[in-house]
Scaffold this active site. Sequence first.
Site, short mmCIF file in Angstrom:
data_model
loop_
_atom_site.label_atom_id
_atom_site.label_comp_id
_atom_site.label_asym_id
_atom_site.label_seq_id
_atom_site.Cartn_x
_atom_site.Cartn_y
_atom_site.Cartn_z
N GLY A 74 0.82 -1.22 0.00
CA GLY A 74 0.00 0.00 0.00
C GLY A 74 0.84 1.26 0.00
N GLY B 165 15.04 -0.75 2.36
CA GLY B 165 15.21 0.69 2.15
C GLY B 165 14.62 1.55 3.25
N ALA C 248 20.20 0.44 2.48
CA ALA C 248 20.72 1.74 2.07
C ALA C 248 19.67 2.79 2.40
CB ALA C 248 21.01 1.76 0.56
N HIS D 71 12.02 16.99 1.23
CA HIS D 71 11.17 15.84 0.88
C HIS D 71 9.70 16.24 0.98
CE1 HIS D 71 14.77 13.31 1.53
NE2 HIS D 71 14.16 12.45 0.75
N LYS E 265 6.80 12.58 4.70
CA LYS E 265 7.98 11.86 5.22
C LYS E 265 8.03 12.00 6.73
CE LYS E 265 12.95 11.15 4.63
NZ LYS E 265 12.84 9.69 4.61
P1 NAD Z 1 4.65 4.94 2.83
O1 NAD Z 1 4.12 5.52 4.09
O2 NAD Z 1 4.02 5.31 1.55
O3 NAD Z 1 4.63 3.34 2.94
C1 NAD Z 1 4.92 2.63 4.13
C2 NAD Z 1 4.36 1.22 3.96
O4 NAD Z 1 4.63 0.49 5.17
C3 NAD Z 1 2.86 1.19 3.76
O5 NAD Z 1 2.58 0.27 2.74
C4 NAD Z 1 2.34 0.64 5.08
O6 NAD Z 1 1.16 -0.10 4.93
C5 NAD Z 1 3.49 -0.29 5.46
N1 NAD Z 1 3.42 -0.64 6.86
C6 NAD Z 1 3.19 0.20 7.89
N2 NAD Z 1 3.12 -0.51 9.04
C7 NAD Z 1 3.31 -1.80 8.70
C8 NAD Z 1 3.32 -3.01 9.44
N3 NAD Z 1 3.16 -3.03 10.76
N4 NAD Z 1 3.53 -4.17 8.77
C9 NAD Z 1 3.73 -4.16 7.45
N5 NAD Z 1 3.71 -3.04 6.68
C10 NAD Z 1 3.50 -1.88 7.32
O7 NAD Z 1 6.20 5.26 2.82
P2 NAD Z 1 7.21 5.23 1.58
O8 NAD Z 1 7.35 6.59 1.02
O9 NAD Z 1 6.86 4.08 0.70
O10 NAD Z 1 8.58 4.92 2.36
C11 NAD Z 1 8.76 3.72 3.09
C12 NAD Z 1 10.13 3.75 3.76
O11 NAD Z 1 11.14 3.75 2.74
C13 NAD Z 1 10.39 5.01 4.61
O12 NAD Z 1 11.19 4.62 5.71
C14 NAD Z 1 11.18 5.90 3.67
O13 NAD Z 1 12.01 6.82 4.37
C15 NAD Z 1 12.00 4.87 2.95
N6 NAD Z 1 12.53 5.26 1.63
C16 NAD Z 1 13.78 4.83 1.36
C17 NAD Z 1 14.33 5.07 0.11
C18 NAD Z 1 15.69 4.49 -0.20
O14 NAD Z 1 16.19 4.65 -1.34
N7 NAD Z 1 16.31 3.78 0.75
C19 NAD Z 1 13.60 5.79 -0.85
C20 NAD Z 1 12.30 6.22 -0.52
C21 NAD Z 1 11.77 5.93 0.72
#
Ligand code: NAD
Length: 262
Positions: free
Chosen positions: A11, A97, A121, A153, A157
Amino acid sequence: MTLRVAVTGAGGRMGRTVAQAVLSDANAALVSVCARQSSDLVGKSVASALGIDIPDLRVGGTLDLSNVDVVIDFTLPESSLAYAQQCAAAGVPIVMGTTGFTDEQRAMLETSLGAVASCRAANFSTGVNLAYRLLELSAKVLGDADIEIHEAHHKHKIDAPSGTALAMGDAIAQTMGADLSQVARYDRASNREPGTIGFSVTRAGDIVGEHTVLFASEGERLEITHKASSRSAFATGALRAAHFIADKPANSYTMADVLGLS
Ligand code: NAD
């Protein structure tokens, strides 16, 4: 050989983008997709849930690791920790990530991931990982400059400064023989102290991710800027890492390893 990939956080913004990237990769197959247990998506077909064209696959409420070569996880620290423990127990490599771990969570994660090949990363984009090298070189030459890191961002975030900004600060601090926790400054309520690295943050609109590091000396300034215009930059990098670690022995690999920069 086709890489069989499981994607968590269906999601979420990144979960969807990673699923799309896997489907666009002729050498990978999306075999398992899950969301958090309370999500409306659980039980729905992946095709309808994510708006992608893939038959016979439903969104699970838990991570199904049967017939999976590698997991790609971008969720929340608590869920990532649980997925890491599950992967370690099953011997399935994981690319992660998620950012925003506490020191305690990070230590638990490192203990769990010792049992499998993993790649974590704060930023999976190729440009940012190349930027780390440019920053190390710049810090070597311009270590006595005033150094400021600014990141921007989208307004949703959660963590700040971003994991990428902190990783950039860490790369610079290590090059200067310093400990980031000692030299980082997160507010500007006092005058600039020599040898410190200042951080500033913008949270607004739908900015995907921008980082600028400023090295300011008397009479000149160097700025190194990276701008992500789409989440696919992170998803593509994560998928590249997944291909890299899938057949590797247990170890914690970096994007520098994946990109041949180490
Ligand atoms: P988002 O809020 O859109 O998605 C988070 C997801 O985690 C959702 O699907 C949610 O349902 C799920 N989730 C929440 N609680 C959960 C649980 N208990 N069990 C299972 N799933 C659960 O966030 P996003 O923008 O997709 O970012 C997600 C993470 O990735 C953040 O920590 C963000 O900082 C990180 N990120 C990292 C990079 C990278 O290159 N490393 C790039 C973008 C985002």
